[in-house]
Design a protein around this motif. Structure first.
Motif, short mmCIF file in Angstrom:
data_model
loop_
_atom_site.label_atom_id
_atom_site.label_comp_id
_atom_site.label_asym_id
_atom_site.label_seq_id
_atom_site.Cartn_x
_atom_site.Cartn_y
_atom_site.Cartn_z
N VAL A 1 -3.57 -4.81 -4.02
CA VAL A 1 -3.85 -6.41 -3.79
C VAL A 1 -2.42 -6.54 -2.75
O VAL A 1 -1.02 -6.13 -3.35
N TRP A 2 -2.24 -6.59 -1.51
CA TRP A 2 -1.01 -6.36 -0.63
C TRP A 2 -1.09 -8.19 -0.32
O TRP A 2 -1.29 -9.49 0.31
N THR A 3 0.45 -8.17 -0.24
CA THR A 3 1.41 -9.39 -0.49
C THR A 3 2.61 -9.10 0.83
O THR A 3 3.38 -8.47 0.50
N GLU B 1 -6.21 -7.72 1.40
CA GLU B 1 -5.19 -9.01 1.49
C GLU B 1 -4.84 -9.87 0.93
O GLU B 1 -6.26 -11.03 1.18
N ALA B 2 -3.92 -10.79 0.60
CA ALA B 2 -4.08 -11.39 -0.45
C ALA B 2 -3.73 -13.09 1.00
O ALA B 2 -3.27 -12.64 2.07
N PRO B 3 -3.82 -14.26 0.50
CA PRO B 3 -4.08 -15.60 1.13
C PRO B 3 -2.31 -15.37 1.44
O PRO B 3 -1.49 -14.88 0.72
N GLU C 1 -7.35 -12.70 -8.68
CA GLU C 1 -9.55 -13.12 -8.35
C GLU C 1 -9.48 -11.45 -7.74
O GLU C 1 -10.21 -10.87 -7.63
N LEU C 2 -8.20 -10.98 -6.53
CA LEU C 2 -8.57 -10.13 -5.87
C LEU C 2 -8.39 -9.25 -6.51
O LEU C 2 -9.08 -8.15 -6.26
N GLY C 3 -7.39 -9.12 -7.39
CA GLY C 3 -6.96 -7.77 -8.21
C GLY C 3 -8.47 -7.56 -9.46
O GLY C 3 -8.57 -6.45 -9.27
N PRO D 1 0.52 -1.28 -0.08
CA PRO D 1 0.07 0.03 0.02
C PRO D 1 0.61 0.97 -0.37
O PRO D 1 0.14 2.56 -0.05
N SER D 2 1.91 1.20 0.27
CA SER D 2 3.08 2.42 0.35
C SER D 2 3.06 2.89 -0.71
O SER D 2 3.82 3.63 -1.25
#
Length: 279
Positions: free
Chosen positions: A107-109, A266-268, A246-248, A98-99
């Motif tokens: 979509v963050w890992t 948040e990704a798995p 899918e989240l994207g 996110p930064s």
């Protein structure tokens, strides 16, 4: 007259040879399309060689009104693409920390945590000198991953030896040769930022007369069929890339509906799958 179907754009700034070797984006695109297609949205993918060509693509798409949104990948800190698509008025979602997104949907890992997890796993197996062959350090996710690796190694008093590649198998070969000849000592385990670089690393390790895992343990990022078919089979930091796609898709559909959207998806969490290369 029927309305023309909406499109979402994805530009990949990669040499075609490198992209052809990367299973990640094939799985990511499949995930995107599983959500976009039922929503009546098609995916337009373009491969370019550099960031300038990528920026020119967004300019052209905006001028011709060819896409209703874009997915941005491989961001750097203060990435110029973020203000560019905002200026062009194209809804966008960022695949990354996110930064880097400046308030766009993300979509963050947690790459820093994943880096720590890999080092912790190897430390608990008794390794004290660990190699890390990263992707390009200009990417924010690579910096975060390297930061996690460095922090965990420092806290445990481990020696860390680093190399850098471009996700290709050949770059994995070259970076492995550098890591194995480091003046800091030969690592007894190496973590690679992609499966293809790890496969290249296996070849270089063998050329040095070393055995996996008896002499050098290996962990790959992005578990894939190649990891499972390798000899020996590669342990891997495995995450659900299709689900990330899918989240994207969920995120870009939200951005297309609401230009003010700023949701962080948040990704798995990734998990280490242990196979023969670390046993």
């Amino acid at each position: 007259m029927s309305q023309e179907p909406q499109r979402v754009g994805l530009v990949l700034a990669r040499a075609s040879q490198v992209l052809g070797e990367e299973p990640f984006y094939h799985e990511f695109i499949e995930g995107l399309e599983r959500v976009l297609t039922p929503a009546g949205v098609s995916l337009l993918v373009k491969v370019v060689t550099d960031r300038a060509a990528e920026a020119a693509t967004y300019e052209l798409w905006a001028e011709r009104d060819q896409v209703a949104g874009v997915v941005l990948v491989d961001l750097s800190h203060d990435d110029e693409r973020v203000p560019l698509v905002r200026r062009l008025g194209i809804p966008a979602v960022v695949l990354g920390d996110p930064s880097t997104a400046d308030g766009m949907p993300t979509v963050w890992t947690d790459d820093a945590r994943f880096g720590r997890d890999a080092v912790r796993f190897l430390a608990e197996h008794g390794h004290t000198v660990i190699g890390h062959v990263s992707g390009p350090m200009l990417f924010a996710h690579t910096e975060l991953r390297r930061g996690g690796v460095e922090a965990e190694a420092a806290e445990r008093g481990l020696t860390l030896v680093t190399g850098e590649g471009d996700y290709s198998k050949e770059s994995g070969r070259k970076a492995t040769a550098q890591v194995l000849s480091s003046s800091a000592g030969r690592p007894s385990a190496i973590v690679y930022d992609s499966d293809m670089m790890a496969l290249g690393g296996l070849e270089t390790i063998a050329e040095h007369g070393l055995r996996v895992p008896a002499d050098v343990s290996v962990i790959a990022w992005d578990d894939s069929a190649q990891c499972q078919l390798a000899v020996p089979a590669l342990s891997a930091m495995s995450h659900d890339v299709g689900r990330i796609g899918e989240l994207g898709a969920d995120a870009i559909l939200e951005a297309m509906r609401d230009p003010a959207a700023d949701t962080v998806y948040e990704a798995p969490k990734a998990q280490i799958v242990e196979r023969e290369s670390t046993r």
